[in-house]
Scaffold this active site. Structure first.
Site, PDB file in Angstrom:
ATOM      1  N   TYR A 106     -50.341  62.564 -15.174  1.00  0.00           N
ATOM      2  CA  TYR A 106     -51.591  62.736 -14.438  1.00  0.00           C
ATOM      3  C   TYR A 106     -52.413  63.880 -15.031  1.00  0.00           C
ATOM      4  CZ  TYR A 106     -54.727  63.796 -10.531  1.00  0.00           C
ATOM      5  OH  TYR A 106     -55.830  64.055  -9.758  1.00  0.00           O
ATOM      6  N   SER A 115     -60.133  66.935 -11.880  1.00  0.00           N
ATOM      7  CA  SER A 115     -59.243  67.650 -10.973  1.00  0.00           C
ATOM      8  C   SER A 115     -59.082  69.057 -11.519  1.00  0.00           C
ATOM      9  CB  SER A 115     -57.879  66.961 -10.904  1.00  0.00           C
ATOM     10  OG  SER A 115     -56.935  67.800 -10.254  1.00  0.00           O
TER      11      SER A 115
END
Length: 272
Positions: A145, A132
């Site tokens: 995360y 990401s």
């Protein structure tokens, strides 16, 4: 010639679009995910559904064994399975944080370890890890995360060096804001903490962003990322990293070239 590929997290979003696109291009695609009903729909596209949870070693072993028995080889592993745990560090139970790492890093690592001996024997293979943009930046409430994606970035870079002598390539894909279920899942999880948190004031800008239809419209379609994965999986000389998706490049530019101070100032303005 078509390649034999395993795509995890293929029941929705980027993984689903990628599996369909790869199959359409003539590759033999095994699609792994936990949701059996959604997997069966992929069979209509000539894709072999594999019910699996990457945090369960037995599932990973069965999936790889099936592919080797059926095809005799595995050329590409696309580690796409994952989810985003968002919320205040103070409020998130550590067991939930550990599970975030089990899905986004350790499950991925176990599956990768299973395919590496076969790729070494073939003297060729490719591991594609869907990271990401937050693997390089940071955002409020994303501590766990973001930590998994930062870890995945370093893990993948080290693996690339180790496997290069065996002609096994390791590629990172770093999406920005993508139009998938991610927004809804993250919004629902944040809502669980809202009533009892001391951080309510910081939640409001998040909720406004998640609930704004224009913000969703500005996000990038999952099919665009599927096309990136197609290139990463099939081009003879892939890049080490592919960055794609709404706000990805601007965020990386500000963090890298202007530094943490200006980047954090903009975050504080955006999230008050």
């Amino acid at each position: 010639m078509g390649k034999v590929m395993l795509v995890t997290g293929a029941s929705a979003g980027i993984g689903r679009e990628a599996a369909i696109l790869l199959a359409r291009k003539g590759h033999t695609v095994y699609a792994g995910a936990r949701r059996r009903d959604r997997l069966q729909a992929l069979a209509e596209h000539g894709i072999a559904p594999v019910e699996m949870d990457v945090t369960k070693e037995g599932d990973n072993e069965r999936a790889v064994r099936r592919i080797i028995e059926d095809e005799g080889r595995i050329d590409v592993l696309i580690n796409n399975a994952g989810f985003g745990l968002y919320g205040p560090v103070e409020d998130i139970p550590l067991d939930d944080a550990r599970y975030q790492f089990e899905v986004n890093l350790f499950g991925l690592a176990h599956l990768t370890r299973l395919v590496l001996p076969h790729m070494r024997a073939q003297r060729t293979g490719r591991i594609i890890n869907v990271s990401s943009v937050v693997g390089k930046i940071f955002v409020p409430f994303g501590a766990w995360y973001v930590a998994t994606k930062h870890a995945l970035e370093g893990w993948s870079d080290c693996l690339r060096l180790e496997t290069a002598p065996f002609n096994i390539q390791v590629v990172l894909v770093e999406p920005g804001a993508i139009r998938t279920e991610f927004f809804d899942v993250t919004r629902a999880r944040l809502n669980e903490y809202y009533d009892g948190t001391a951080y309510k004031a910081q939640f409001e800008p998040f909720f406004r962003m998640f609930d704004d239809p224009k913000a969703r419209d500005r996000s990038t379609a999952a099919l665009v990322l599927a096309e990136v994965l197609l290139e990463a999986a099939t081009t003879p000389n892939p890049r080490r990293r592919y960055v794609k998706g709404s706000m990805a490049w601007p965020a990386l530019f500000i963090r890298k070239w202007l530094g943490d101070g200006p980047y954090e100032f903009l975050l504080r303005r955006a999230f008050r």
